[in-house]
Design a protein around this motif. Structure first.
Motif, mmCIF file in Angstrom:
data_model
loop_
_atom_site.group_PDB
_atom_site.id
_atom_site.type_symbol
_atom_site.label_atom_id
_atom_site.label_comp_id
_atom_site.label_asym_id
_atom_site.label_seq_id
_atom_site.Cartn_x
_atom_site.Cartn_y
_atom_site.Cartn_z
ATOM 1 N N ARG A 1 0.854 -1.182 0.000
ATOM 2 C CA ARG A 1 0.000 0.000 0.000
ATOM 3 C C ARG A 1 0.895 1.239 0.000
ATOM 4 N N LEU A 2 0.461 2.271 -0.668
ATOM 5 C CA LEU A 2 1.269 3.487 -0.779
ATOM 6 C C LEU A 2 0.863 4.461 0.323
ATOM 7 N N GLU A 3 1.298 4.130 1.535
ATOM 8 C CA GLU A 3 1.029 4.939 2.715
ATOM 9 C C GLU A 3 2.342 5.175 3.447
ATOM 10 N N ASP A 4 2.396 6.228 4.254
ATOM 11 C CA ASP A 4 3.643 6.628 4.903
ATOM 12 C C ASP A 4 4.263 5.502 5.723
ATOM 13 N N LEU A 5 3.450 4.751 6.457
ATOM 14 C CA LEU A 5 4.008 3.723 7.338
ATOM 15 C C LEU A 5 4.689 2.599 6.576
ATOM 16 N N LYS A 6 4.393 2.472 5.264
ATOM 17 C CA LYS A 6 5.000 1.407 4.464
ATOM 18 C C LYS A 6 6.388 1.783 3.939
ATOM 19 N N GLY A 7 6.761 3.063 4.051
ATOM 20 C CA GLY A 7 8.133 3.462 3.727
ATOM 21 C C GLY A 7 8.504 3.448 2.252
ATOM 22 N N ILE A 8 7.530 3.526 1.369
ATOM 23 C CA ILE A 8 7.839 3.482 -0.064
ATOM 24 C C ILE A 8 8.663 4.693 -0.491
ATOM 25 N N ASP A 9 8.466 5.825 0.164
ATOM 26 C CA ASP A 9 9.272 7.008 -0.135
ATOM 27 C C ASP A 9 10.747 6.760 0.162
ATOM 28 N N ILE A 10 11.026 5.935 1.183
ATOM 29 C CA ILE A 10 12.414 5.582 1.509
ATOM 30 C C ILE A 10 13.022 4.763 0.373
ATOM 31 N N LEU A 11 12.239 3.835 -0.159
ATOM 32 C CA LEU A 11 12.707 3.024 -1.287
ATOM 33 C C LEU A 11 12.953 3.889 -2.512
ATOM 34 N N ILE A 12 12.043 4.798 -2.802
ATOM 35 C CA ILE A 12 12.216 5.688 -3.963
ATOM 36 C C ILE A 12 13.459 6.553 -3.790
ATOM 37 N N ASP A 13 13.645 7.101 -2.581
ATOM 38 C CA ASP A 13 14.838 7.921 -2.316
ATOM 39 C C ASP A 13 16.113 7.112 -2.506
ATOM 40 N N ASN B 1 18.025 -15.477 3.805
ATOM 41 C CA ASN B 1 18.051 -15.138 2.383
ATOM 42 C C ASN B 1 17.658 -13.679 2.182
ATOM 43 N N GLY B 2 18.527 -12.792 2.670
ATOM 44 C CA GLY B 2 18.219 -11.379 2.532
ATOM 45 C C GLY B 2 19.113 -10.519 3.390
ATOM 46 N N ALA B 3 18.734 -9.245 3.531
ATOM 47 C CA ALA B 3 19.510 -8.289 4.305
ATOM 48 C C ALA B 3 18.558 -7.332 5.018
ATOM 49 N N ILE B 4 19.052 -6.742 6.106
ATOM 50 C CA ILE B 4 18.253 -5.844 6.933
ATOM 51 C C ILE B 4 18.948 -4.489 7.006
ATOM 52 N N PHE B 5 18.178 -3.404 6.796
ATOM 53 C CA PHE B 5 18.745 -2.062 6.902
ATOM 54 C C PHE B 5 18.016 -1.282 7.995
ATOM 55 N N GLU B 6 18.660 -0.225 8.470
ATOM 56 C CA GLU B 6 18.051 0.615 9.492
ATOM 57 C C GLU B 6 16.845 1.341 8.928
ATOM 58 N N SER B 7 15.710 1.213 9.583
ATOM 59 C CA SER B 7 14.473 1.825 9.095
ATOM 60 C C SER B 7 14.654 3.321 8.875
ATOM 61 N N GLY B 8 14.279 3.786 7.687
ATOM 62 C CA GLY B 8 14.386 5.199 7.348
ATOM 63 C C GLY B 8 15.690 5.600 6.692
ATOM 64 N N ASN B 9 16.670 4.698 6.665
ATOM 65 C CA ASN B 9 18.000 5.025 6.143
ATOM 66 C C ASN B 9 18.084 4.666 4.656
ATOM 67 N N SER C 1 20.165 5.712 2.397
ATOM 68 C CA SER C 1 21.545 5.499 1.923
ATOM 69 C C SER C 1 21.983 4.057 2.162
ATOM 70 N N GLU C 2 21.671 3.543 3.333
ATOM 71 C CA GLU C 2 22.024 2.150 3.640
ATOM 72 C C GLU C 2 21.266 1.194 2.728
ATOM 73 N N LEU C 3 19.988 1.490 2.486
ATOM 74 C CA LEU C 3 19.203 0.658 1.576
ATOM 75 C C LEU C 3 19.795 0.685 0.179
ATOM 76 N N ALA C 4 20.185 1.865 -0.294
ATOM 77 C CA ALA C 4 20.784 1.985 -1.633
ATOM 78 C C ALA C 4 22.057 1.151 -1.730
ATOM 79 N N ASN C 5 22.877 1.188 -0.698
ATOM 80 C CA ASN C 5 24.120 0.412 -0.715
ATOM 81 C C ASN C 5 23.852 -1.087 -0.767
#
Length: 245
Positions: free
Chosen positions: A87-99, A191-199, A201-205
């Motif tokens: 869902r495209l809502e703030d709590l889902k953090g899609i803006d973080i993924l786009i950034d 089978n994956g990785a975990i990043f700091e919520s809201g970060n 830059s870390e997600l991009a890396n």
């Protein structure tokens, strides 16, 4: 009562949950980590807190993954393409993924976001050329199946069914460490990785480190499918019933 929203830092949420849990005969949680979190926060009521798993309908997924779709980024082997269904809502953090995708210069790396919500138009304006926002898809499974990886950047989450579905297809998944069960899945099934919520830059890396999957890799995660089967749900539910009677 069933607890699926995790706003444990909110005073009003704590007060509401305190009174609900005080008078409820049992409270069930759909992730182990949040069960433990609430036991620590409300120790006097913890004896009636139980884990009750979501149900993964893998048979339904199997019937839908091979439906034909036309998507250049998924059909071209030169691209490393991720998918996110949310869902495209703030709590889902899609803006973080786009950034995070806006920080990636590698033109081979692509991201497809599937879903609808109140932030659709806002997010659409932020997209770079390596990200697509497709809106609602009645059958998202062929996109997940053909993707090279999956991403769930939530700020808050109970247990994301879409993540469970992606991981059942053995997709490498990147998730935030927000309250909820997403990080539990990564820790347990490796089978994956975990990043700091809201970060972002870390997600991009983390995204930039992803390689094309091995064509010979196993396409289903049998352990996860078993753990979220109807039988597993029944086993956990029986524990709740036995306590109540």
């Amino acid at each position: 009562c069933r607890v699926a929203g995790y706003y444990i830092d909110s005073l009003s949420y704590k007060l509401i949950f305190y009174f609900v849990s005080k008078f409820a005969d049992a409270c069930v949680f759909n992730s182990e980590s949040n069960l433990q979190l609430f036991k620590e926060k409300f120790p006097k009521s913890s004896f009636k807190f139980f884990y009750l798993s979501n149900i993964l309908n893998f048979e339904n997924i199997q019937t839908k993954i091979n439906n034909e779709i036309k998507e250049e980024w998924l059909d071209n082997d030169e691209y490393i393409t991720g998918v996110c269904v949310s869902r495209l809502e703030d709590l889902k953090g899609i803006d973080i993924l786009i950034d995070s995708m806006n920080l990636i210069d590698d033109e081979r790396i692509k991201m497809i976001i599937i879903g609808e919500g109140s932030q659709f138009e806002t997010y659409k304006k932020k997209l770079s050329k390596n990200t697509k926002l497709l809106g609602f898809k009645e059958n998202p499974y062929p996109y997940i199946y053909k993707a090279d990886f999956y991403c769930q950047p939530s700020r808050r989450e109970g247990m994301a069914n879409s993540l469970m579905e992606a991981m059942s297809l053995n997709k490498y998944s990147i998730v935030s460490n927000c309250y909820g069960g997403n990080k539990d899945l990564i820790s347990k099934y490796k089978n994956g990785a975990i990043f700091e919520s809201g970060n972002s830059s870390e997600l991009a890396n983390l995204i930039k480190k992803i390689k094309k999957p091995n064509l010979n890799q196993v396409l289903i995660n049998e352990n996860l499918i078993r753990d979220f089967s109807r039988q597993s749900f029944r086993n956990h539910f029986e524990k709740v019933i036995n306590y109540l009677i």
